[in-house]
Write an enzyme that holds these catalytic residues in place. Structure first.
Site, PDB file in Angstrom:
ATOM      1  CE  LYS A 156      -3.840   1.919   2.684  1.00 28.04           C
ATOM      2  NZ  LYS A 156      -4.832   1.824   3.851  1.00 28.04           N
ATOM      3  CG  HIS A 205      -3.224   5.397  -0.236  1.00 28.58           C
ATOM      4  ND1 HIS A 205      -2.857   4.118  -1.245  1.00 28.58           N
ATOM      5  CD2 HIS A 205      -4.333   5.221   0.480  1.00 28.58           C
ATOM      6  CE1 HIS A 205      -3.917   3.589  -1.005  1.00 28.58           C
ATOM      7  NE2 HIS A 205      -5.099   4.302  -0.329  1.00 28.58           N
TER       8      HIS A 205
END
Length: 226
Positions: free
Chosen positions: A104, A106
């Site tokens: 991921k 963000h």
């Protein structure tokens, strides 16, 4: 055999996670039994499952470790349910950690869910079942890339007791030999056969003479040599 192991075998059968018949495994082997941990779905099942894992982990590793790691995807609910059970049964403050299949970029960035890993963390890995050891080839590098951790061992629910990729010892033994940490299961297939071949009272045993012959033939071809 400890009572919790007998109860776990009955639980697998009642939940239809462990079934007997004719199945083609991912490896191509024709097996007279099949285990699918994805069929643990309800809240009460996950509570019981976590407690069975917690008892087995406590028996083999105690509670003197920091993190329970569950490889994605099935290991995620297993790790969460089990750390909750370890807290309830033993008052242990074990953190859960799992990996994402995709990093991921963000918000809560990175490849991990749950606890971050730190140098010196003592880790136990939890999985449903291991037939080839392929998942460890992904899991171990992920853990060691995050920090200088100490992997104490692996706990799975069922040791199928059949040869792994090398064709000589079980997948669990191959993992132990390759990575140098211990490997355990809540129950072995030998214990399953022993328990389900003996019915209580007037009940018919789940593993009858016909199924026993099928299992013996399967293990003659694929079983580990003790």
């Amino acid at each position: 055999m400890e009572q919790y192991k007998k109860d776990f075998i009955d639980f697998m059968v009642e939940s239809r996670v462990l079934q007997f018949g004719e199945f083609t495994l991912k490896s191509g082997r024709k097996s007279p039994f099949y285990m699918n941990a994805g069929l643990y779905q309800s809240g009460d099942q996950l509570i019981k499952l976590g407690e069975f894992y917690a008892r087995a982990i406590h028996a083999e590793y105690g509670t003197d470790f920091d993190v329970l790691f569950g490889p994605a995807y099935k290991g995620i609910p297993l790790s969460v349910a089990t750390v909750m059970a370890l807290s309830k049964l033993y008052g242990a403050k074990i953190k859960y950690c799992a990996n994402r299949k995709e990093i991921k970029d963000h918000g809560d960035k990175g490849i991990l869910l749950g606890s971050k890993l730190h140098d010196g963390d003592r880790i136990v890995i939890i999985e449903d079942v291991t037939t080839s050891g392929a998942s460890m080839a992904e899991t171990v590098p992920i853990l060691r890339a995050q920090a200088d951790v100490d992997i104490l061992g692996l706990m799975v629910s069922l040791n199928r007791e059949e040869v792994g990729l090398g064709g000589e010892v079980s997948a669990l033994d191959e993992i132990r030999n390759k990575y140098g940490f211990s490997t355990h299961a809540i129950v072995t297939m030998s214990e399953v056969v022993e328990h389900l071949s003996h019915a209580e009272g007037s009940a018919k045993p789940l593993i009858d003479s016909k199924m026993k012959k099928s299992l013996e033939a399967y293990y003659k071809e694929y079983g580990v040599k003790h």
